[in-house]
Design an enzyme around this catalytic site. Sequence first.
Site, PDB file in Angstrom:
ATOM      1  CG  ASP A  30      -8.252   2.685   5.667  1.00 43.48           C
ATOM      2  OD1 ASP A  30      -8.069   1.659   6.354  1.00 43.48           O
ATOM      3  OD2 ASP A  30      -7.477   3.670   5.716  1.00 43.48           O
TER       4      ASP A  30
HETATM    5  O1  LIG Z   1      -9.482  -1.670  14.010  1.00 40.02           O
HETATM    6  N1  LIG Z   1      -8.295  -1.396  14.041  1.00 40.02           N
HETATM    7  O2  LIG Z   1      -7.613  -1.804  14.961  1.00 40.02           O
HETATM    8  C1  LIG Z   1      -7.727  -0.647  13.033  1.00 40.02           C
HETATM    9  C2  LIG Z   1      -6.356  -0.592  12.916  1.00 40.02           C
HETATM   10  C3  LIG Z   1      -5.785   0.172  11.911  1.00 40.02           C
HETATM   11  C4  LIG Z   1      -6.578   0.862  11.032  1.00 40.02           C
HETATM   12  O3  LIG Z   1      -5.973   1.652  10.092  1.00 40.02           O
HETATM   13  C5  LIG Z   1      -6.211   1.487   8.779  1.00 40.02           C
HETATM   14  O4  LIG Z   1      -6.013   0.142   8.395  1.00 40.02           O
HETATM   15  C6  LIG Z   1      -5.004   0.039   7.427  1.00 40.02           C
HETATM   16  C7  LIG Z   1      -5.415  -1.026   6.483  1.00 40.02           C
HETATM   17  O5  LIG Z   1      -4.416  -1.345   5.590  1.00 40.02           O
HETATM   18  C8  LIG Z   1      -4.897   1.408   6.838  1.00 40.02           C
HETATM   19  O6  LIG Z   1      -3.638   1.740   6.298  1.00 40.02           O
HETATM   20  C9  LIG Z   1      -5.207   2.278   7.994  1.00 40.02           C
HETATM   21  O7  LIG Z   1      -5.653   3.553   7.608  1.00 40.02           O
HETATM   22  C10 LIG Z   1      -7.929   0.804  11.147  1.00 40.02           C
HETATM   23  C11 LIG Z   1      -8.521   0.038  12.153  1.00 40.02           C
END
Ligand SMILES: O=[N+]([O-])c1ccc(O[C@@H]2O[C@@H](CO)[C@H](O)[C@H]2O)cc1
Length: 766
Positions: free
Chosen positions: A285
Amino acid sequence: MVRLVASTQALLASTAAAALFPDCQNGPLANNTVCDTTASVSARAQALVAALTNEEKFNLTGNTSPGVPRLGLPSYQWWQEALHGVASSPGVTFAASGNYSHATSFPQPILMGAAFDDALINAVATVVSTEARAFNNANRSGLDFWTPNINPYKDPRWGRGQETPGEDTFHLKSYVASLIDGLQGGKNPQTLKLVATCKHFVAYDEESWHGTLRYEFDAQVTTQDLSEYYMQPFQTCARDAKVASIMCSYNALNGIPTCADQYILQDVLRDHWNWTAAENYVTSDCDSIESAYGYHHYAPTREQVVADSLVAGTELNCGTYYQSHLPSAFSQGLFNQSTIDQAVTRLYSALIRLGYFNPASTTPYRSLSFADVATPDAGALALKAAEEGIVLLKNDGILPLSLRTDRNTTIALIGGWANASQTMQGNYFGIAPYLHSPLYAVQQLPNVRAIYGGTGGDPTTDGWDEAYNAALSADIIIYADGTTTSDAEEGLDRNTINWSGAKVDLVSWLSELGKPLIVLSMGDQLDSAPFLSNQNVSAILWGGYPGQDGGTALVNILTGKTAPAGRLPVTQYPANYVNEVSMLDMNLRPNDTSGNPGRTYKWYDNATLPFGYGMHYTNFSARFTNMSSESYNIASLVSSCDNKTYPYLDLCPFAHQVAINITNTGTVSSDYVALLFVSGQHGPQPYPLKQLVGYERLFSIGAGASQTANLNITLGSLARFDEQGNAVLYPGDYSLLVDVPTQATWNFTLTGSEVVLDHWPQPRNR
Ligand SMILES: O=[N+]([O-])c1ccc(O[C@@H]2O[C@@H](CO)[C@H](O)[C@H]2O)cc1
């Protein structure tokens, strides 16, 4: 504590436009076997990896991959999202206007789950993958989509429950198999249409609750619950549906961050589920490797954490931790050459399977264009998906509305969802071609005057007068409210599951007018007890997050253009449930010592409205028709299973199909979802109240007509799980029942000795 903000911003920065595909005709790789379409996937990937330096390999392990310019290997963004339509995400670029400025936005999975219609899910996923391919052809997207979120929705407070199809694993397994088939273009297709990614592996269902963040949560899960519940959807993804990618999660499982856990990534995923057969990859993730260091303090150095994760089998890092720290970890001897080679080989195998290195003419899907995006058929499917999911929770007979034709009917629309637009998409959304609110849809009705009465105040009474005045001059009042992503979403769990005092008071004030009053309960489940008990609330519909045409779907149900047949895909718990069990308590079964009253319909018996609940505009009766025998020998059931067709015993069919004849005994044509449960006292105690073993949606059953649901139940669906996590078929008395809202049962006995259908790999010493 580490700060994730700066690096996550870097993650979201889009990659500079580069060549879309490697030039296998004239580029530097033209004579490399990776460009030879007659070679095997693994030979092609290995040949590419053999041409890389270690420095280049390490650079390829982040989601924002620079490629290898020297070899004409393009930069690549591995991170795309498409939870319910192509969604804004690092790899997806919508145009400001015109072509590629939008894509079809389907309902959130929680509403599509309520349809209990696997064919619908396959059709939706097929549209999503077609639109994604079109975006890719226009260099507006990559080909790896990190969807679905298939963690079971175990606790009503979970902020991301809306992203899932519900709480029941039999349902999730069936749903996700259909979904992956649609996203990837079949099971093991010649060319993958997309790479789908089942996430978040595993036991991830907590965001931020009472100070515990998802990045630091250490889920304590028994082997029994792990195998029986948390692992089940992933088993279907990896073993049966052949998903091409899996995402490990932020949380730790019994002390080990999942992305560094050899037990789950090697022993369970790759060995037990045979996920090695095809070329697949595990991604972390986003920043979860960083969390393993900074939040879980899993190892003393960053180098040790990245090495442990790579060795455990996490090939790709969403983030920059691998790119930053694998080089020094390698210099320190923390992993060997074959480990990094295998990781990059697996990553590029996935791209090879997508046809990334093949000539466009030999790759299906390369000719898809914007003409294939947001088509009228896709729009109709988005509407149908919302209509199929909407659940009727209460009806005193007011629905379907009979609108007058001799004069205008005045309808007042009040509440936070009455004029909702983007709210209807929930999270992980893209840009929809249109967003039709309930107010808009009512305004389209002939002979109807719509008055908008504002959102209603909460927690103050600001806005109540506007609402009341609208209601005063109306023939019918529609109150549309519920949760939004300000109440529950990624990073945000709920503390309460009740309608706020102000909303209950406003509805009761409006109800005193004594006019037809319909509540549209939107978003996640809220305890509807105050509205169920208020006799002046005429009807309640649950509409989830209904997507781009949600208003039309709701209004079509209200007017009877479409009859409701959705079923609750989750338990609707009473408000006090949140005081009875900690969100961090992962146990499913009730426990007198901890006070956990049990979770999901299998173990909890005090719901405001149960899993599977859903009323109709007509009545149905149900009858089992073909249950000839009443006793079956377990050994014969197992030995008669053809192990070529069913390579795993849990997939073996029961002795014969279960046929349930459904008759519409009322006056309105309607769909009907047959939900088949089993109950009985066999296997380890405590016994579940019942468990779902089959479902089928029947369509347009006319008044007085009958249709038959033929359900192929499996031996696995009848099994119970012992404390070691083994799936076991036990002798004993079983009852099959179709019980919501109609009642029919059929009893049978399994004789002989118990048989283990699936031997669960035991956890390594921790
Ligand atoms: O950096 N960001 O903006 C950011 C946005 C969303 C995020 O969530 C994660 O990213 C997704 C990747 O598919 C997962 O389902 C979730 O747990 C993790 C980081």
